[in-house]
Structures are given as structure tokens and as C-alpha cells.
Design a protein around this motif. Sequence first.
Motif, PDB file in Angstrom:
ATOM      1  N   PRO A 193      56.245   3.275 -31.368  1.00 44.66           N
ATOM      2  CA  PRO A 193      56.466   4.722 -31.198  1.00 44.66           C
ATOM      3  C   PRO A 193      55.605   5.286 -30.076  1.00 44.66           C
ATOM      4  CG  PRO A 193      56.275   4.167 -33.514  1.00 44.66           C
ATOM      5  CD  PRO A 193      55.898   2.925 -32.754  1.00 44.66           C
ATOM      6  N   PRO A 194      56.184   6.153 -29.236  1.00 42.95           N
ATOM      7  CA  PRO A 194      55.424   6.725 -28.121  1.00 42.95           C
ATOM      8  C   PRO A 194      54.435   7.773 -28.609  1.00 42.95           C
ATOM      9  CG  PRO A 194      57.587   7.722 -28.227  1.00 42.95           C
ATOM     10  CD  PRO A 194      57.569   6.641 -29.270  1.00 42.95           C
ATOM     11  N   PRO A 195      53.475   8.129 -27.757  1.00 44.16           N
ATOM     12  CA  PRO A 195      52.544   9.195 -28.126  1.00 44.16           C
ATOM     13  C   PRO A 195      53.292  10.499 -28.374  1.00 44.16           C
ATOM     14  CG  PRO A 195      51.780   8.024 -26.165  1.00 44.16           C
ATOM     15  CD  PRO A 195      53.180   7.561 -26.440  1.00 44.16           C
ATOM     16  N   HIS A 196      52.781  11.287 -29.300  1.00 40.20           N
ATOM     17  CA  HIS A 196      53.419  12.574 -29.594  1.00 40.20           C
ATOM     18  C   HIS A 196      53.027  13.585 -28.528  1.00 40.20           C
ATOM     19  CE1 HIS A 196      55.451  15.423 -32.218  1.00 40.20           C
ATOM     20  NE2 HIS A 196      54.535  16.293 -31.811  1.00 40.20           N
ATOM     21  N   THR A 197      54.054  14.255 -27.948  1.00 44.29           N
ATOM     22  CA  THR A 197      53.815  15.284 -26.940  1.00 44.29           C
ATOM     23  C   THR A 197      54.635  16.524 -27.284  1.00 44.29           C
ATOM     24  OG1 THR A 197      55.658  14.603 -25.510  1.00 44.29           O
ATOM     25  CG2 THR A 197      53.509  13.514 -25.150  1.00 44.29           C
ATOM     26  N   ALA A 198      54.297  17.627 -26.628  1.00 47.71           N
ATOM     27  CA  ALA A 198      55.041  18.865 -26.846  1.00 47.71           C
ATOM     28  C   ALA A 198      56.486  18.709 -26.389  1.00 47.71           C
ATOM     29  CB  ALA A 198      54.369  20.019 -26.114  1.00 47.71           C
ATOM     30  N   ASP A 199      56.711  17.987 -25.283  1.00 48.77           N
ATOM     31  CA  ASP A 199      58.081  17.782 -24.794  1.00 48.77           C
ATOM     32  C   ASP A 199      58.896  16.956 -25.785  1.00 48.77           C
ATOM     33  OD1 ASP A 199      57.681  19.254 -22.494  1.00 48.77           O
ATOM     34  OD2 ASP A 199      57.219  17.509 -21.247  1.00 48.77           O
ATOM     35  N   ALA A 200      58.257  15.913 -26.349  1.00 49.65           N
ATOM     36  CA  ALA A 200      58.956  15.092 -27.338  1.00 49.65           C
ATOM     37  C   ALA A 200      59.279  15.919 -28.576  1.00 49.65           C
ATOM     38  CB  ALA A 200      58.106  13.885 -27.709  1.00 49.65           C
ATOM     39  N   GLN A 201      58.360  16.763 -28.978  1.00 50.50           N
ATOM     40  CA  GLN A 201      58.595  17.589 -30.156  1.00 50.50           C
ATOM     41  C   GLN A 201      59.776  18.520 -29.958  1.00 50.50           C
ATOM     42  OE1 GLN A 201      56.938  17.259 -33.180  1.00 50.50           O
ATOM     43  NE2 GLN A 201      58.692  18.507 -33.814  1.00 50.50           N
ATOM     44  N   ARG A 202      59.955  18.996 -28.728  1.00 52.02           N
ATOM     45  CA  ARG A 202      61.122  19.855 -28.449  1.00 52.02           C
ATOM     46  C   ARG A 202      62.415  19.079 -28.674  1.00 52.02           C
ATOM     47  NH1 ARG A 202      57.655  22.483 -24.816  1.00 52.02           N
ATOM     48  NH2 ARG A 202      57.950  20.971 -23.139  1.00 52.02           N
ATOM     49  N   PHE A 203      62.454  17.807 -28.261  1.00 48.98           N
ATOM     50  CA  PHE A 203      63.619  16.959 -28.539  1.00 48.98           C
ATOM     51  C   PHE A 203      63.851  16.866 -30.048  1.00 48.98           C
ATOM     52  CE2 PHE A 203      63.849  13.850 -24.671  1.00 48.98           C
ATOM     53  CZ  PHE A 203      64.372  14.877 -23.909  1.00 48.98           C
ATOM     54  N   TYR A 204      62.782  16.584 -30.771  1.00 55.03           N
ATOM     55  CA  TYR A 204      62.898  16.403 -32.214  1.00 55.03           C
ATOM     56  C   TYR A 204      63.395  17.681 -32.886  1.00 55.03           C
ATOM     57  CZ  TYR A 204      59.820  12.405 -31.182  1.00 55.03           C
ATOM     58  OH  TYR A 204      59.262  11.268 -30.669  1.00 55.03           O
ATOM     59  N   ASP A 205      62.846  18.801 -32.444  1.00 57.04           N
ATOM     60  CA  ASP A 205      63.251  20.082 -33.034  1.00 57.04           C
ATOM     61  C   ASP A 205      64.724  20.376 -32.750  1.00 57.04           C
ATOM     62  OD1 ASP A 205      60.676  20.419 -33.955  1.00 57.04           O
ATOM     63  OD2 ASP A 205      60.082  21.808 -32.361  1.00 57.04           O
ATOM     64  N   GLU A 206      65.172  20.063 -31.526  1.00 55.16           N
ATOM     65  CA  GLU A 206      66.585  20.265 -31.181  1.00 55.16           C
ATOM     66  C   GLU A 206      67.479  19.385 -32.051  1.00 55.16           C
ATOM     67  OE1 GLU A 206      66.785  19.397 -27.025  1.00 55.16           O
ATOM     68  OE2 GLU A 206      65.674  21.202 -26.435  1.00 55.16           O
ATOM     69  N   ASP A 207      67.048  18.139 -32.278  1.00 54.47           N
ATOM     70  CA  ASP A 207      67.828  17.234 -33.128  1.00 54.47           C
ATOM     71  C   ASP A 207      67.955  17.784 -34.544  1.00 54.47           C
ATOM     72  OD1 ASP A 207      68.240  15.429 -31.115  1.00 54.47           O
ATOM     73  OD2 ASP A 207      66.975  13.841 -31.953  1.00 54.47           O
ATOM     74  N   VAL A 208      66.839  18.228 -35.090  1.00 55.63           N
ATOM     75  CA  VAL A 208      66.864  18.735 -36.466  1.00 55.63           C
ATOM     76  C   VAL A 208      67.772  19.957 -36.564  1.00 55.63           C
ATOM     77  CG1 VAL A 208      65.465  19.794 -38.282  1.00 55.63           C
ATOM     78  CG2 VAL A 208      64.615  17.771 -37.059  1.00 55.63           C
ATOM     79  N   THR A 209      67.721  20.831 -35.544  1.00 50.52           N
ATOM     80  CA  THR A 209      68.583  22.009 -35.545  1.00 50.52           C
ATOM     81  C   THR A 209      70.052  21.622 -35.469  1.00 50.52           C
ATOM     82  OG1 THR A 209      66.880  23.377 -34.519  1.00 50.52           O
ATOM     83  CG2 THR A 209      69.150  24.131 -34.299  1.00 50.52           C
ATOM     84  N   GLU A 210      70.377  20.650 -34.613  1.00 45.67           N
ATOM     85  CA  GLU A 210      71.776  20.270 -34.389  1.00 45.67           C
ATOM     86  C   GLU A 210      72.306  19.289 -35.428  1.00 45.67           C
ATOM     87  OE1 GLU A 210      74.679  18.367 -30.912  1.00 45.67           O
ATOM     88  OE2 GLU A 210      72.606  18.898 -30.415  1.00 45.67           O
ATOM     89  N   HIS A 211      71.474  18.321 -35.824  1.00 50.64           N
ATOM     90  CA  HIS A 211      71.963  17.225 -36.675  1.00 50.64           C
ATOM     91  C   HIS A 211      71.352  17.202 -38.075  1.00 50.64           C
ATOM     92  CE1 HIS A 211      73.707  15.565 -33.014  1.00 50.64           C
ATOM     93  NE2 HIS A 211      72.523  15.571 -32.444  1.00 50.64           N
ATOM     94  N   GLY A 212      70.199  17.843 -38.223  1.00 50.27           N
ATOM     95  CA  GLY A 212      69.510  17.800 -39.503  1.00 50.27           C
ATOM     96  C   GLY A 212      68.502  16.673 -39.625  1.00 50.27           C
ATOM     97  N   TYR A 213      68.343  15.880 -38.575  1.00 48.10           N
ATOM     98  CA  TYR A 213      67.379  14.773 -38.560  1.00 48.10           C
ATOM     99  C   TYR A 213      67.044  14.436 -37.109  1.00 48.10           C
ATOM    100  CZ  TYR A 213      71.420  11.857 -37.343  1.00 48.10           C
ATOM    101  OH  TYR A 213      72.519  11.334 -36.712  1.00 48.10           O
ATOM    102  N   VAL A 214      66.008  13.629 -36.897  1.00 48.21           N
ATOM    103  CA  VAL A 214      65.627  13.201 -35.548  1.00 48.21           C
ATOM    104  C   VAL A 214      66.336  11.886 -35.234  1.00 48.21           C
ATOM    105  CG1 VAL A 214      63.739  12.538 -34.012  1.00 48.21           C
ATOM    106  CG2 VAL A 214      63.384  14.335 -35.728  1.00 48.21           C
ATOM    107  N   MET A 215      67.068  11.862 -34.142  1.00 46.65           N
ATOM    108  CA  MET A 215      67.826  10.676 -33.754  1.00 46.65           C
ATOM    109  C   MET A 215      66.908   9.577 -33.223  1.00 46.65           C
ATOM    110  SD  MET A 215      71.072  12.479 -31.845  1.00 46.65           S
ATOM    111  CE  MET A 215      72.069  10.966 -31.842  1.00 46.65           C
ATOM    112  N   ASN A 216      67.284   8.322 -33.465  1.00 49.61           N
ATOM    113  CA  ASN A 216      66.518   7.192 -32.928  1.00 49.61           C
ATOM    114  C   ASN A 216      66.438   7.242 -31.410  1.00 49.61           C
ATOM    115  OD1 ASN A 216      66.057   6.177 -35.479  1.00 49.61           O
ATOM    116  ND2 ASN A 216      67.712   4.675 -35.389  1.00 49.61           N
TER     117      ASN A 216
END
Length: 199
Positions: free
Chosen positions: A9-32
Motif C-alpha cells: 500500500p502506498p503512503p497516505h496523502t491528501a490527494d489519495a484521500q480525495r480519490f478514496y472519498d470520491e469512490d465512497v461517494t460514487e460507489h460506496g467503497y474504495v476501489m482497488n
Amino acid sequence: MTSTGFLTPPPHTADAQRFYDEDVTEHGYVMNASRLWAYQPGTRAKLFELMSTALSDHKLSYRERGILVSACASSLGDSYCSLAWGSKLAGKAGTPVAASVLTGDDAVLTPTERAMAAWARKVARDPNATTAEDVQELREAGLDDARIFAITTFVALRIAFSTVNDALGSRPDAEYRTNAPSEVLAAVTWGRPIDDPSD
């Protein structure tokens, strides 16, 4: 293997978190795939911006984009994008359309859509084997040269995205086991298996 495929797993960053948040909003989970691309979230953002730019003057419908990506991904043997876009296409155009595009049976498509799907497959399988006659078939189906260039560029960028995911072992999200239409699941017999949360 982890949710990021063969990589740790890569280091956690603010940019990565934005991806994760978008996934949760759109799909309900974080995509691989998002977890993998968290190594370079800026690169993924620019790649998707390029895809959008390639089509910006050509107003392809969601259905047309779904046909292009499903035809391309299935020809590459990319199970992840096949399941993702096969499911999206099923939601917009119906499951029979999605399953038929994934399996290469384009009888249910319009003549223009058939030409686009066939072209996406040729670009994905062997771009050096395309011919002037192939391009002429696209023209005869109603596509002008600017539109032909646009969809070719879009497909090539989708191939780049798929190649990174596939080469680094990113598996389709476990959620597709229940979220993807059964006909789409049955059609996708190639590529990496769907993720198992217990792995």
C-alpha cells in the motif's frame, strides 16, 4: 497479494484521500484501482483529463463511451475494466447490450456503434494491423476523420490505464460479485479473478 495488487500500500496523502472519498461517494467503497493509483494520484487525474479532452469536441454519449471501453477492455483481456464498464453499460443500455459487446457480438448495436466497437477491438489487439480500409469503414458508418482520431486517442489512453492496473496485479473489486449483472459476470471469463476479501 494486497488490494494494491503486487505492490505494498502506498503512503497516505491528501490527494489519495480525495480519490478514496470520491469512490465512497460514487460507489460506496474504495476501489482497488484507486488504492493502486494512490502512488501517483496526479498522474491518474491527468490521464483521465486527457481522456476527457480527447472527446471534448465530439459529444460521445455515455452509451458510446461504454461500448468503446467494453470492447477495448474485453479485447485486452482486462477483467477489471470489463466488469466496471460492462456494468455501467448495462445500467445505461441494458444488460443484453453490455454482455453482447463484451463477447464481441454486436448485432444489437447500431451500424455506427458496431463500427466503433470493431475499431476499439482492432486498436486494442494489434494497432499495427489496422488498414486504410478499416478507417474507411468508420467513415462509411458516419464518422469523420476528427472523430476517428478522437475515439482512437480515447481508446489508446484507456489501454494505458488498463495496462498499469493489469501489469501490477490489480484485481476487480470484490463488490462486483454482487453488484455486476449476472450476464456481465458470465461474459467476463478472462483476466485476473475478482478479488476475495479473505485473500
